[in-house]
Design an enzyme around this catalytic site. Structure first.
Site, mmCIF file in Angstrom:
data_model
loop_
_atom_site.group_PDB
_atom_site.id
_atom_site.type_symbol
_atom_site.label_atom_id
_atom_site.label_comp_id
_atom_site.label_asym_id
_atom_site.label_seq_id
_atom_site.Cartn_x
_atom_site.Cartn_y
_atom_site.Cartn_z
ATOM 1 N N HIS A 244 54.697 33.581 44.764
ATOM 2 C CA HIS A 244 55.359 34.867 44.560
ATOM 3 C C HIS A 244 56.424 34.719 43.485
ATOM 4 O O HIS A 244 57.013 33.652 43.352
ATOM 5 C CB HIS A 244 56.008 35.362 45.869
ATOM 6 C CG HIS A 244 56.316 36.819 45.847
ATOM 7 N ND1 HIS A 244 57.518 37.313 45.406
ATOM 8 C CD2 HIS A 244 55.552 37.888 46.174
ATOM 9 C CE1 HIS A 244 57.484 38.627 45.481
ATOM 10 N NE2 HIS A 244 56.311 39.014 45.939
ATOM 11 N N GLU A 303 49.520 38.948 50.856
ATOM 12 C CA GLU A 303 48.103 39.297 50.723
ATOM 13 C C GLU A 303 47.195 38.508 51.676
ATOM 14 O O GLU A 303 46.102 38.950 51.984
ATOM 15 C CB GLU A 303 47.630 39.077 49.282
ATOM 16 C CG GLU A 303 48.459 39.782 48.236
ATOM 17 C CD GLU A 303 48.353 41.285 48.280
ATOM 18 O OE1 GLU A 303 47.949 41.837 49.336
ATOM 19 O OE2 GLU A 303 48.666 41.918 47.272
HETATM 20 N N1 COA Z 1 47.791 28.993 43.225
HETATM 21 C C1 COA Z 1 47.902 27.912 42.413
HETATM 22 N N2 COA Z 1 48.895 27.771 41.526
HETATM 23 C C2 COA Z 1 49.817 28.733 41.478
HETATM 24 C C3 COA Z 1 49.768 29.874 42.290
HETATM 25 C C4 COA Z 1 48.696 29.968 43.203
HETATM 26 N N3 COA Z 1 48.574 31.017 44.013
HETATM 27 N N4 COA Z 1 50.814 30.671 42.009
HETATM 28 C C5 COA Z 1 51.495 30.076 41.034
HETATM 29 N N5 COA Z 1 50.906 28.900 40.708
HETATM 30 C C6 COA Z 1 51.342 27.945 39.686
HETATM 31 C C7 COA Z 1 51.038 28.487 38.302
HETATM 32 O O1 COA Z 1 49.739 28.127 37.866
HETATM 33 C C8 COA Z 1 52.118 27.882 37.471
HETATM 34 O O2 COA Z 1 51.748 26.587 37.127
HETATM 35 P P1 COA Z 1 51.993 26.027 35.631
HETATM 36 O O3 COA Z 1 53.488 26.058 35.463
HETATM 37 O O4 COA Z 1 51.413 24.649 35.661
HETATM 38 O O5 COA Z 1 51.288 26.968 34.717
HETATM 39 C C9 COA Z 1 53.307 27.792 38.442
HETATM 40 O O6 COA Z 1 52.754 27.821 39.762
HETATM 41 C C10 COA Z 1 54.268 28.934 38.291
HETATM 42 O O7 COA Z 1 53.527 30.139 38.322
HETATM 43 P P2 COA Z 1 53.928 31.457 37.543
HETATM 44 O O8 COA Z 1 52.704 32.051 36.919
HETATM 45 O O9 COA Z 1 55.101 31.216 36.641
HETATM 46 O O10 COA Z 1 54.437 32.365 38.708
HETATM 47 P P3 COA Z 1 54.681 33.911 38.627
HETATM 48 O O11 COA Z 1 56.002 34.159 39.219
HETATM 49 O O12 COA Z 1 54.456 34.461 37.263
HETATM 50 O O13 COA Z 1 53.472 34.434 39.509
HETATM 51 C C11 COA Z 1 52.143 35.267 41.227
HETATM 52 C C12 COA Z 1 53.581 34.947 40.785
HETATM 53 C C13 COA Z 1 52.173 36.022 42.552
HETATM 54 C C14 COA Z 1 51.465 36.139 40.170
HETATM 55 C C15 COA Z 1 51.353 33.927 41.403
HETATM 56 O O14 COA Z 1 51.974 33.125 42.385
HETATM 57 C C16 COA Z 1 49.888 34.142 41.688
HETATM 58 O O15 COA Z 1 49.111 34.318 40.744
HETATM 59 N N6 COA Z 1 49.487 34.138 42.990
HETATM 60 C C17 COA Z 1 48.095 34.393 43.346
HETATM 61 C C18 COA Z 1 47.815 35.889 43.323
HETATM 62 C C19 COA Z 1 48.442 36.602 44.503
HETATM 63 O O16 COA Z 1 48.369 36.145 45.644
HETATM 64 N N7 COA Z 1 49.050 37.750 44.187
HETATM 65 C C20 COA Z 1 49.698 38.571 45.189
HETATM 66 C C21 COA Z 1 51.181 38.553 44.992
HETATM 67 S S1 COA Z 1 52.035 39.336 46.338
#
Ligand code: COA
Length: 361
Positions: A244, A303
Site C-alpha cells: 500500500h 483487496e
Molecule cells: N508485490 C510485490 N512487490 C511489491 C508489491 C506487491 N504487491 N507492492 C509493492 N511491491 C514492491 C515494488 O515492486 C517496489 O519494488 P522496487 O523498488 O524493487 O521496484 C517496492 O515494493 C515499492 O513499491 P512501489 O511501487 O513504490 O509502491 P507504491 O506505493 O507505488 O504502490 C501499490 C502501492 C498498492 C500500488 C502496490 O503495493 C501494488 O502494486 N500492490 C498490488 C496491487 C494491489 O493490491 N492494489 C490494491 C491497493 S489497495
C-alpha cells in the site's frame, strides 16, 4: 519533485484520515471498528454528506431507494454493444447518461447508479432480464436481490454493508483525487464520479480483487503456495492484495473484511475451507514478501479479503471493481462537494525536461 505525489498534501478534509504508521482509518470522527459490521451503508453515506448538501434527510435510506428506482429508467440504454464490454465499462457508460449537477438528487442518483447498473449489466450478460429495485429495502439487500434474483439473507446483507461501509472513503486515494480535480473545475458531480470510476478501474487501485481470486485458483492448494508465489515474484510480478502507498502496517480494512467473512462462514459449508486456504496463502505471501523486500513493509491490503467476501456473496470477479465503486461513490461525492464548497481550482505545475527550440541565429 515527489514521484507519484508521495508525501504531498493536496487537500484538507474533514472526511477521513488514513494513519499509515498505526494502521488506523477514521471516517468523520468514527473509527472503522465503529462502522464496519455495525452501520448500514446509507448511514455512512449520510455521515459523509453531512454539511455538504441542503435538506439532507435524517434517514437517507428511503431517498436512496427512490433514487435507485429513478436510475433504473436508464437501463434500456444498455444496448448489445455495451453488453460486449466488461461490467465496469458498461456500468460506467450507463452512469455517463446521468446529467451533471451539484444537488442532493443528483448525488443520490450517482450513489444508486453503480449498484443498479452493475446488477442490470450482470443479469443482461447472463441472458436474464434486469430486476427493478425495491425502494423499501436497504441498499445492500437490494443490490444482492437485483444481482442474484432472489432475496438476500440478513447475514449476507450485513456482510455487503460491512464491505460498502469499509470502502466508502479512504483519504486522498487515486480515484478520490481524480474526482476532486474534476470537481475543482466546477464540472459537476457526474463528471467527478465518472473520473473516480475511471481511476478505480486500474489494477494498482480498485482492479486488484479479481486477480486475487485468479491467484488463489491458480495456487489451488496450500502446498503449492510457496512455489507459486516465489515464481510470480521471480517473474517480476506484484502480488495482488498486498502492499500500500500509505500503510506501512496491516491495512485495518483487511481485518474488518476478514471479520465479515468469518461471520458469513458460520452459516456456510464451503466458506470455512476457502477462508482457511486464503489464510494459508496470505501467511505464505507475507513471509515471502518480507524476505523478497526486507526494506519495504508489504502487508495485506483491503483487496485480499474483499475478494473472498465478494466471492462468498456470489459476485463474479469481473464485477468486483464495480462493487468497490458502489461503496466508494459516497466518498467521491463528499470529497467533490468539499472541494467545490471550500477549494480552488487544482492546477499543479510540471517541470519541462524536453528539448528547447534552437536559438535563432
Ligand atoms: N508485490 C510485490 N512487490 C511489491 C508489491 C506487491 N504487491 N507492492 C509493492 N511491491 C514492491 C515494488 O515492486 C517496489 O519494488 P522496487 O523498488 O524493487 O521496484 C517496492 O515494493 C515499492 O513499491 P512501489 O511501487 O513504490 O509502491 P507504491 O506505493 O507505488 O504502490 C501499490 C502501492 C498498492 C500500488 C502496490 O503495493 C501494488 O502494486 N500492490 C498490488 C496491487 C494491489 O493490491 N492494489 C490494491 C491497493 S489497495
Amino acid at each position: 519533485m515527489s514521484d507519484g505525489l508521495e508525501h504531498v498534501v493536496a487537500a484538507e478534509t474533514v472526511l477521513s484520515e488514513v494513519d499509515g504508521q498505526r494502521g488506523v482509518l477514521i471516517v468523520r470522527g468514527r473509527s472503522l471498528d465503529e462502522l464496519a459490521g455495525r452501520a448500514r451503508f446509507e448511514d455512512v453515506a449520510a455521515l459523509l454528506f453531512e454539511g455538504f448538501f441542503e435538506d439532507l434527510p435524517r434517514d437517507l435510506g428511503s431517498a436512496l431507494g427512490a433514487a435507485r428506482a429513478e436510475v433504473f429508467a436508464e437501463v434500456p440504454g444498455l444496448d448489445t454493444g455495451l453488453l460486449d464490454r466488461t461490467p465496469l465499462e458498461a456500468m460506467r457508460a450507463l452512469t455517463a447518461r446521468l446529467g451533471d449537477g451539484e444537488d442532493l438528487p443528483t448525488a443520490l442518483r450517482l450513489v444508486a447508479a453503480p449498484a443498479v447498473f452493475t446488477a442490470a449489466v450482470l443479469r443482461s450478460q447472463a441472458g436474464e432480464a434486469p430486476i427493478a429495485p425495491d425502494p423499501r429495502l436497504g441498499h445492500a439487500a437490494d443490490i444482492l436481490r437485483m444481482t442474484r434474483g432472489r432475496p438476500a439473507g440478513a447475514e449476507e446483507a450485513r456482510a455487503l454493508d460491512a464491505y460498502l461501509t469499509t470502502v466508502a472513503d479512504h483519504g486522498l486515494n487515486a480515484s478520490t483525487f481524480a474526482a476532486r480535480v474534476i470537481a475543482s473545475t466546477r464540472a459537476g458531480l457526474t463528471s467527478a464520479v465518472l473520473g473516480g470510476i475511471g481511476a478505480l478501474k486500474g489494477p494498482l487501485h480498485g482492479g486488484a480483487p479479481g486477480p486475487v481470486i485468479e491467484m488463489l485458483d491458480a495456487i489451488g492448494e496450500p502446498a503449492n503456495a510457496q512455489a507459486w508465489i516465489e515464481n510470480a515474484l521471480a517473474r517480476g510480478e506484484r502480488l495482488m492484495g498486498f502492499g500500500h502507498r500509505i500503510y506501512r502496517v496491516r491495512d485495518p480494512r483487511a481485518d474488518a473484511l476478514k471479520a465479515a467473512v468469518r461471520r458469513l462462514a458460520e452459516s456456510s459449508d464451503a466458506l470455512p475451507g476457502r477462508l482457511a486456504f486464503a489464510e494459508a496463502v496470505e501467511a505464505a505471501a507475507l513471509a515471502i514478501l518480507k524476505a523478497h523486500k526486507p526494506d519495504r513493509p508489504l502487508d495485506t491490503n483491503v483487496e485480499f479479503y474483499t475478494a473472498l467476501l465478494l466471492e462468498a456473496l456470489a459476485f463474479p470477479p469481473s464485477a468486483f471493481t464495480c462493487v468497490f465503486a458502489m461503496g466508494r461513490v459516497a466518498g467521491w461525492i463528499a470529497h467533490a462537494r468539499e472541494q467545490v464548497l471550500g477549494g480552488r481550482l487544482i492546477r499543479p505545475q510540471s517541470r519541462y525536461v524536453g528539448p528547447m527550440p534552437l536559438a535563432a541565429a
